[in-house]
Scaffold this motif. Structure first.
Motif, PDB file in Angstrom:
ATOM      1  N   LEU A  94       0.834  -1.208   0.000  1.00  0.00           N
ATOM      2  CA  LEU A  94       0.000   0.000   0.000  1.00  0.00           C
ATOM      3  C   LEU A  94       0.867   1.257   0.000  1.00  0.00           C
ATOM      4  CD1 LEU A  94      -2.820   1.240   0.107  1.00  0.00           C
ATOM      5  CD2 LEU A  94      -2.735   1.056   2.602  1.00  0.00           C
ATOM      6  N   ASN A  95       1.952   1.246   0.746  1.00  0.00           N
ATOM      7  CA  ASN A  95       2.865   2.392   0.744  1.00  0.00           C
ATOM      8  C   ASN A  95       3.437   2.623  -0.651  1.00  0.00           C
ATOM      9  OD1 ASN A  95       2.561   3.027   3.448  1.00  0.00           O
ATOM     10  ND2 ASN A  95       4.263   1.746   4.112  1.00  0.00           N
ATOM     11  N   ASN A  96       3.804   1.536  -1.341  1.00  0.00           N
ATOM     12  CA  ASN A  96       4.304   1.670  -2.709  1.00  0.00           C
ATOM     13  C   ASN A  96       3.244   2.273  -3.624  1.00  0.00           C
ATOM     14  OD1 ASN A  96       6.810   0.620  -2.108  1.00  0.00           O
ATOM     15  ND2 ASN A  96       6.316  -1.448  -2.750  1.00  0.00           N
ATOM     16  N   THR A  97       1.996   1.831  -3.441  1.00  0.00           N
ATOM     17  CA  THR A  97       0.909   2.379  -4.251  1.00  0.00           C
ATOM     18  C   THR A  97       0.742   3.871  -4.007  1.00  0.00           C
ATOM     19  OG1 THR A  97      -0.298   0.268  -4.352  1.00  0.00           O
ATOM     20  CG2 THR A  97      -1.578   2.277  -4.667  1.00  0.00           C
ATOM     21  N   LEU A  98       0.747   4.272  -2.734  1.00  0.00           N
ATOM     22  CA  LEU A  98       0.547   5.680  -2.399  1.00  0.00           C
ATOM     23  C   LEU A  98       1.699   6.550  -2.904  1.00  0.00           C
ATOM     24  CD1 LEU A  98      -0.795   5.313   1.262  1.00  0.00           C
ATOM     25  CD2 LEU A  98      -2.120   5.798  -0.796  1.00  0.00           C
ATOM     26  N   LYS A  99       2.925   6.014  -2.882  1.00  0.00           N
ATOM     27  CA  LYS A  99       4.096   6.800  -3.268  1.00  0.00           C
ATOM     28  C   LYS A  99       4.289   6.873  -4.784  1.00  0.00           C
ATOM     29  CE  LYS A  99       6.819   5.892   0.915  1.00  0.00           C
ATOM     30  NZ  LYS A  99       8.035   5.211   1.438  1.00  0.00           N
ATOM     31  N   ALA A 103       2.262   4.843  -7.495  1.00  0.00           N
ATOM     32  CA  ALA A 103       1.348   4.292  -8.496  1.00  0.00           C
ATOM     33  C   ALA A 103       0.395   5.312  -9.118  1.00  0.00           C
ATOM     34  CB  ALA A 103       0.532   3.145  -7.891  1.00  0.00           C
ATOM     35  N   LYS A 104       0.122   6.413  -8.408  1.00  0.00           N
ATOM     36  CA  LYS A 104      -0.892   7.367  -8.876  1.00  0.00           C
ATOM     37  C   LYS A 104      -2.222   6.652  -9.106  1.00  0.00           C
ATOM     38  CE  LYS A 104       2.572  10.253 -11.186  1.00  0.00           C
ATOM     39  NZ  LYS A 104       3.008  10.863 -12.470  1.00  0.00           N
ATOM     40  N   ALA A 105      -2.560   5.775  -8.186  1.00  0.00           N
ATOM     41  CA  ALA A 105      -3.766   4.960  -8.317  1.00  0.00           C
ATOM     42  C   ALA A 105      -4.943   5.635  -7.624  1.00  0.00           C
ATOM     43  CB  ALA A 105      -3.530   3.572  -7.722  1.00  0.00           C
ATOM     44  N   VAL A 150      -0.344   3.426 -12.450  1.00  0.00           N
ATOM     45  CA  VAL A 150       0.377   3.512 -13.720  1.00  0.00           C
ATOM     46  C   VAL A 150       1.262   2.298 -13.968  1.00  0.00           C
ATOM     47  CG1 VAL A 150       0.343   6.020 -13.726  1.00  0.00           C
ATOM     48  CG2 VAL A 150       2.247   4.825 -12.616  1.00  0.00           C
ATOM     49  N   GLY A 151       1.603   1.555 -12.895  1.00  0.00           N
ATOM     50  CA  GLY A 151       2.452   0.389 -13.072  1.00  0.00           C
ATOM     51  C   GLY A 151       3.877   0.762 -13.441  1.00  0.00           C
ATOM     52  N   PHE A 152       4.700  -0.264 -13.696  1.00  0.00           N
ATOM     53  CA  PHE A 152       6.082  -0.042 -14.100  1.00  0.00           C
ATOM     54  C   PHE A 152       6.604  -1.329 -14.748  1.00  0.00           C
ATOM     55  CE2 PHE A 152       6.036  -1.669  -9.816  1.00  0.00           C
ATOM     56  CZ  PHE A 152       7.057  -2.596  -9.779  1.00  0.00           C
ATOM     57  N   ASP A 153       7.773  -1.213 -15.329  1.00  0.00           N
ATOM     58  CA  ASP A 153       8.385  -2.363 -15.998  1.00  0.00           C
ATOM     59  C   ASP A 153       9.020  -3.263 -14.937  1.00  0.00           C
ATOM     60  OD1 ASP A 153       9.742  -4.199 -17.526  1.00  0.00           O
ATOM     61  OD2 ASP A 153      10.540  -2.731 -18.943  1.00  0.00           O
ATOM     62  N   TYR A 154       8.250  -4.215 -14.445  1.00  0.00           N
ATOM     63  CA  TYR A 154       8.726  -5.061 -13.357  1.00  0.00           C
ATOM     64  C   TYR A 154       9.881  -5.951 -13.791  1.00  0.00           C
ATOM     65  CZ  TYR A 154       8.825  -8.660  -9.765  1.00  0.00           C
ATOM     66  OH  TYR A 154       9.227  -9.548  -8.804  1.00  0.00           O
ATOM     67  N   GLN A 155       9.855  -6.444 -15.011  1.00  0.00           N
ATOM     68  CA  GLN A 155      10.938  -7.310 -15.484  1.00  0.00           C
ATOM     69  C   GLN A 155      12.275  -6.571 -15.463  1.00  0.00           C
ATOM     70  OE1 GLN A 155      10.640 -10.499 -16.008  1.00  0.00           O
ATOM     71  NE2 GLN A 155       8.456 -10.392 -15.543  1.00  0.00           N
ATOM     72  N   GLU A 164       3.856  -1.235 -17.414  1.00  0.00           N
ATOM     73  CA  GLU A 164       3.516   0.171 -17.580  1.00  0.00           C
ATOM     74  C   GLU A 164       2.067   0.326 -18.033  1.00  0.00           C
ATOM     75  OE1 GLU A 164       6.364   1.960 -20.140  1.00  0.00           O
ATOM     76  OE2 GLU A 164       8.033   1.718 -18.729  1.00  0.00           O
ATOM     77  N   ASN A 165       1.356   1.228 -17.349  1.00  0.00           N
ATOM     78  CA  ASN A 165      -0.054   1.533 -17.624  1.00  0.00           C
ATOM     79  C   ASN A 165      -0.976   0.342 -17.382  1.00  0.00           C
ATOM     80  OD1 ASN A 165       0.673   4.171 -18.581  1.00  0.00           O
ATOM     81  ND2 ASN A 165       1.263   3.243 -20.530  1.00  0.00           N
ATOM     82  N   SER A 166      -0.532  -0.610 -16.543  1.00  0.00           N
ATOM     83  CA  SER A 166      -1.356  -1.786 -16.277  1.00  0.00           C
ATOM     84  C   SER A 166      -1.507  -2.073 -14.784  1.00  0.00           C
ATOM     85  CB  SER A 166      -0.760  -3.020 -16.968  1.00  0.00           C
ATOM     86  OG  SER A 166      -0.747  -2.853 -18.360  1.00  0.00           O
ATOM     87  N   GLY A 167      -1.121  -1.136 -13.937  1.00  0.00           N
ATOM     88  CA  GLY A 167      -1.271  -1.355 -12.511  1.00  0.00           C
ATOM     89  C   GLY A 167      -0.306  -2.404 -11.985  1.00  0.00           C
ATOM     90  N   THR A 168      -0.537  -2.821 -10.742  1.00  0.00           N
ATOM     91  CA  THR A 168       0.276  -3.849 -10.116  1.00  0.00           C
ATOM     92  C   THR A 168      -0.627  -4.879  -9.449  1.00  0.00           C
ATOM     93  OG1 THR A 168       0.438  -2.628  -8.033  1.00  0.00           O
ATOM     94  CG2 THR A 168       2.170  -2.256  -9.635  1.00  0.00           C
TER      95      THR A 168
END
Length: 259
Positions: free
Chosen positions: A174-179, A181-183, A206-211, A246-250
């Motif tokens: 949740l902290n990662n989302t708040l910091k 994700a702009k969710a 907004v997600g990110f390139d996890y790989q 990217e642009n797919s959330g987490t």
């Protein structure tokens, strides 16, 4: 024929010796491989024990700080608030006094929030589902994030270590989302079966390139955070799977065995 008799005698002996040597080498290599496997398992077990001890020490320190904040700092601030109220009541300038009281109320609320974040009392007393519900209700409105919690067994209890570890995992996600994700929405789902718990966390950010991040975890604070989550779940003999693009959330899927 007599000249061939030594050959007939020596050949089986040599054959037996060759087979014996091959068998000895095979058994020796097998024994060494088993020894290496056992040594690796012992090293992994030792690393797990060290990590478990470190996490327990961290949680104990958090518990101590939370207790000090709640019992000492919180009580002192409440006493200061009472004294300020007694001082400003006879004064004509009540506006300034009310402003001071509101500031103290905010400070006391922040101390209480930090204390509960360090060691939530509701987690120890009522369990994980109720603690996550308290986390949902405590989300500040200005964050712009709405959290939805789905759980059919709101009173289900587990081992304290399991409950605390899963609470910390959701807290970090949740902290990662708040910091980052702009969710605007977070979903948390708890599902129990006979001997395991499945927890799913997702956001619409907004997600990110996890790989790309996974290939260089040590270079990012977010990567280190995810590594810590993997370690926590690994200590519970569970599985932690993380998805993001990217642009797919987490999305995080966690399964742990429970008794």
């Amino acid at each position: 024929m007599k000249t061939l008799e030594p050959v007939f005698i020596i050949t089986p002996v040599l054959l037996v010796l060759a087979i014996g040597i091959i068998l000895f080498v095979f058994l020796y290599q097998r024994r060494m491989l088993q020894h290496q496997v056992q040594l690796r398992e012992l090293q992994e077990q030792k690393q797990k024990q060290l990590l478990d001890a470190t996490l327990q020490a961290q949680e104990e320190e958090r518990r101590r700080v939370a207790r000090d904040l709640h019992d000492d700092v919180g009580a002192t601030l409440a006493l200061v608030k009472l004294n300020v109220h007694q001082l400003v009541t006879p004064l004509e300038d009540k506006t300034r006094g009310l402003g001071i009281k509101r500031t103290l109320d905010d400070v006391i609320a922040n101390v209480r929030r930090i204390s509960h974040g360090l060691m939530p009392v509701v987690l120890e007393k009522m369990g994980l589902p109720q603690a996550l519900e308290a986390m949902r209700r405590s989300l500040p409105a200005e964050s712009g994030v709405k959290m939805e919690l789905f759980c059919e067994e709101n009173t289900r209890r587990m081992e304290p270590k399991v409950e605390l570890s899963l609470y910390r995992v959701v807290q970090e996600l949740l902290n990662n989302t708040l910091k980052h994700a702009k969710a605007s929405k977070v979903n948390v789902c708890l599902e129990f079966d006979q001997d395991s718990l499945h927890l799913t966390y997702s956001d619409n950010g907004v997600g990110f390139d996890y790989q790309k991040l996974a290939s260089s975890m040590e270079k990012s604070s977010q990567g280190l955070g995810l590594m810590n989550l993997h370690a926590r779940i690994n200590l519970l003999n569970g599985t932690f799977t993380y998805y993001s693009a990217e642009n797919s959330g987490t999305k995080a899927e966690i399964s742990v065995p429970i008794s």
